[in-house]
Enzyme design. Structure first.
Site, PDB file in Angstrom:
ATOM      1  N   HIS A   1       0.808  -1.212   0.000  1.00  0.00           N
ATOM      2  CA  HIS A   1       0.000   0.000   0.000  1.00  0.00           C
ATOM      3  C   HIS A   1       0.846   1.268   0.000  1.00  0.00           C
ATOM      4  CE1 HIS A   1      -3.638   2.179   0.155  1.00  0.00           C
ATOM      5  NE2 HIS A   1      -4.361   1.312   0.852  1.00  0.00           N
TER       6      HIS A   1
ATOM      7  N   ASP B   1      -2.548   2.028  -4.384  1.00  0.00           N
ATOM      8  CA  ASP B   1      -3.735   2.030  -3.548  1.00  0.00           C
ATOM      9  C   ASP B   1      -4.695   0.966  -4.027  1.00  0.00           C
ATOM     10  OD1 ASP B   1      -2.601   4.208  -2.222  1.00  0.00           O
ATOM     11  OD2 ASP B   1      -3.345   5.553  -3.830  1.00  0.00           O
TER      12      ASP B   1
END
Lengths: 334, 387
Positions: B359, B363
């Site tokens: 992450h 995203d």
């Protein structure tokens, strides 16, 4: 007193040879049954001058020059011993002892067993190499007698033991062969006690303590083992040097105690490897200390050949400190 | 003449290796190019050929030791005096003792005796003697250490407890590979912000092609993934302090389970290969991974990884990213399931695809878009044309 006859009353350093001389002198003074027989021991004072001055001091009825006939010398000594005297016989070189083999093995060793007639005599046998004596003046014949029941065998490595063991041998009621190492005669010295002492027959001595490997040896080899121990100490290999001192009866207790502690053992002797004293001790360790062994039992010994005369060949023949070092390194790494 | 045997460079980024086995005994003769020893790195085990003919006179690095590349491991000598002679005792040859690895249960009498007395399970010990033999000292040290450990544990329970091994436990020694996996997995967990997203794909089209082709599901997935990476090249990147480093070439790593461990051989330029070629490569790499015959460069340079956990029946997984990559795709078992298609219930071969992604780099929306592509490529009807 002449120069060759040692003075027991002084406290200066004496050689291995002088220690033997002192023992003979003291025992002859102490016990008039003690007398000497041998080739050239009287007028000449012995091939190595151990009995120099003895003829003058004790007279020709106690210091007997004999013909060159070892069988006859030993036979006569056996008779004298059986009649209550304490003969000490010198083999000029231990090599010549084979001439007296029958008398030693068949008579001296068996008399007590056969008809309860003790034979309290001592045969001094100057043995061993390193003196450029060649094949007939360098032998280690202890193995032959080691195999024969009825005898006691001793082989001192120091002046102290040489004197104490000879005195004990003379006082012992059994036939004792006293193996004195020629190489040590004038090479090692020690201050000896002024008072009377003996080294008991049948007692080995730990000459150096160590925890890694037991080196079981006797005679001149003790000094090689000590030399090797000094080298190996720097590598954290600690040799324990067990000096047998007496070959028969073997001090199993001391041997076992050492090997049970270290769990590894090297037999070291100057005698031939095959069928030697090391082989017997190795077998005893296998029988009685098996559960304590943490590696193979090794032998460092001379090869199965006569002792060579040539200096380099003799050097090659004799066990060396480096051989012990190599064997110990190998065993330590096992 | 003496030749040094050194720890070779077994691949670009490999700094050290572990000696696994000396294939020639000390004193033994070896011919040029004959295998001399076996070396293991974190990813491969290799047999190292001898640089010249000669006698292996001394071994400096024993089995089990890990040393840096370039370390002298042993010496070869071209001329040999009797190589077994270590000492002459006046003509009596003292031969080198057999220090080759002892049989598993070969203990000296002393070792057995002490173990009996103290109730020591010898299989728990590491030997320090010749050939790894357990020596008397090893047992005594072990007993002393056990005593110490017991004392330590009773004294302070709050502090980190030393590992104690009881009678009914057993220590499995750590292999180089095990240590490496442990280190890397924990490190990855601490490095990337792992997030997992799961898609379900219909493998009907793939299954149809497979009816006539001896291919597993995996080449299809690799193909689909490589193609999707082309659409979303950021998946083919790594995190760097200066920025995200996006790679041009697409090299897909394939996790292969071993008896004890795991290797990730890499299919280079996966996006340029046809299905059949991918199939061959995967089979070959997996086979050689299992037999430890991979070359070092074959386990290096991956830019994305696929783990086919479905091969063992697993449906879903949360795989750990193979650093420094940013994503790993887990492929679940293909199972026939009832699915709703156009308001009707159908039976289709389905599988869950689990993507673990970092992450920090991408995203969820980007990851899911990528997965949507992967899914669509797997489900495409044109498979037959890109064989």
């Amino acid at each position: 007193m002449t120069t060759g006859l040692a003075d027991a009353m002084t406290s200066h350093e004496v050689t291995y040879l002088e220690a033997i001389s002192q023992a003979l002198d003291e025992e002859m003074s102490r016990d008039e049954r003690v007398f000497l027989m041998g080739e050239d021991i009287g007028a000449y004072g012995g091939a190595f001058k151990i009995t120099e001055g003895f003829l003058q001091k004790y007279g020709d009825h106690r210091v007997l020059d004999t013909p060159l006939a070892e069988s006859g010398i030993v036979g006569a000594a056996i008779g004298a011993a059986m009649m209550g005297l304490r003969p000490v016989v010198e083999m000029q070189f231990a090599d010549f002892i084979s001439c007296a083999f029958d008398q030693i093995i068949e008579v001296a060793a068996k008399n007590h067993y056969r008809w309860n007639a003790p034979v309290p005599m001592v045969i001094r046998a100057p043995f061993g190499g390193g003196v450029h004596g060649g094949p007939f003046h360098s032998e280690c014949p202890e193995g032959w007698f080691f195999h024969s029941p009825g005898l006691k065998l001793v082989a001192p490595s120091t002046p102290y033991d040489a004197k104490g063991l000879l005195k004990a041998a003379i006082r012992d009621p059994n036939p004792v062969i006293y193996f004195e190492h020629k190489f040590l005669y004038r090479r090692i010295k020690a201050v000896l006690p002024t008072e009377d002492y003996i080294v008991p027959i049948g007692k080995a001595e730990v000459k150096r303590t160590g925890g890694t490997i037991s080196v079981i040896t006797y005679g001149a080899m003790v000094h090689l083992a000590l030399e090797a121990a000094t080298v190996l100490e720097k590598e954290n290999i600690q040799l324990e040097v067990v000096d047998l001192r007496t070959l028969i009866p073997l001090d199993k207790e001391t041997i076992y105690e050492s090997v049970r502690k270290t769990s590894k053992a090297i037999m070291l002797h100057e005698d031939n490897k095959t069928g030697g004293i090391g082989a017997e001790i190795a077998a005893l360790l296998a029988e009685d200390c098996f559960d304590s062994l943490d590696g193979p039992v090794l032998r460092v010994a001379a090869p199965d050949t006569p002792v060579p005369f040539s200096t380099p060949m003799e050097e090659f023949f004799l066990p060396k400190a480096s051989d012990i070092v190599a064997a110990a390194r190998m065993l330590a790494a096992y | 003449m003496q030749t040094e045997i050194i720890m070779p460079q077994l691949g670009e980024s490999i700094a050290e290796g572990t000696v696994i086995e000396w294939l020639i005994p000390v004193g033994g003769r070896v011919e040029k190019d004959q295998s001399l020893l076996e070396v293991e790195t974190d990813k491969v085990a290799l047999e190292i050929p001898s640089p010249s003919s000669g006698f292996l006179t001394d071994v400096l690095i024993p089995v089990g030791q890990t040393v840096p590349v370039g370390t002298v491991l042993a010496h070869l000598n071209t001329d040999s005096p009797d190589p077994t002679v270590v000492s002459r005792v006046g003509g009596v040859v003292v031969r080198q003792m057999d220090l080759s690895p002892a049989e598993e249960d070969h203990y000296s009498p002393a070792v057995k005796q002490i173990a009996r007395e103290h109730g020591v399970d010898l299989s728990l010990l590491q030997g320090s003697g010749g050939g790894g033999r357990i020596t008397k000292k090893d047992v005594l040290d072990y007993i002393a250490q056990q005593d110490d450990t017991r004392k330590t544990v009773t004294r302070s329970v709050e502090t980190e407890q030393p590992v104690t091994v009881t009678q009914d436990e057993k220590v499995l020694p750590l292999t180089a590979m095990r240590k490496m996996i442990a280190e890397r997995m924990v490190k990855s967990r601490h490095t990337s912000a792992h997030v997992v997203t799961v898609f379900e794909a219909d493998f009907s089209a793939v299954a149809k092609v497979r009816e006539n082709q001896p291919l597993t599901y995996l080449p299809f997935v690799i193909h689909a993934v490589a193609r999707a990476i082309r659409d979303f090249p950021v998946l083919n990147s790594s995190w760097g302090e200066a920025g995200i480093i996006q790679k041009r070439d697409i090299h897909v790593g394939i996790a292969v389970a071993l008896e004890d461990g795991l290797l990730v051989p890499v299919v280079k330029h996966a996006d340029r290969k046809r299905l059949t070629q991918l199939g061959h490569e995967v089979t070959d790499l997996a086979e050689r991974a299992r037999t430890k015959k991979l070359n070092p460069e074959e386990v290096q340079g991956g830019t994305f990884t696929i783990t086919n956990h479905g091969g063992f029946g697993s449906l879903l997984s949360t795989p750990i990213i193979h650093q420094p990559q940013i994503a790993i795709l887990g492929v679940g078992a293909v199972q026939k399931r009832t699915v709703v298609i156009n308001e009707a219930i159908a039976i289709r071969p389905m599988a869950y695809l689990s993507l673990s992604f970092d992450h920090r780099v991408i995203d969820g929306a980007r990851a899911d878009s990528f997965m949507k592509k992967v899914k669509s490529y797997i489900e495409q009807e044109e498979w037959g044309q890109i064989l």
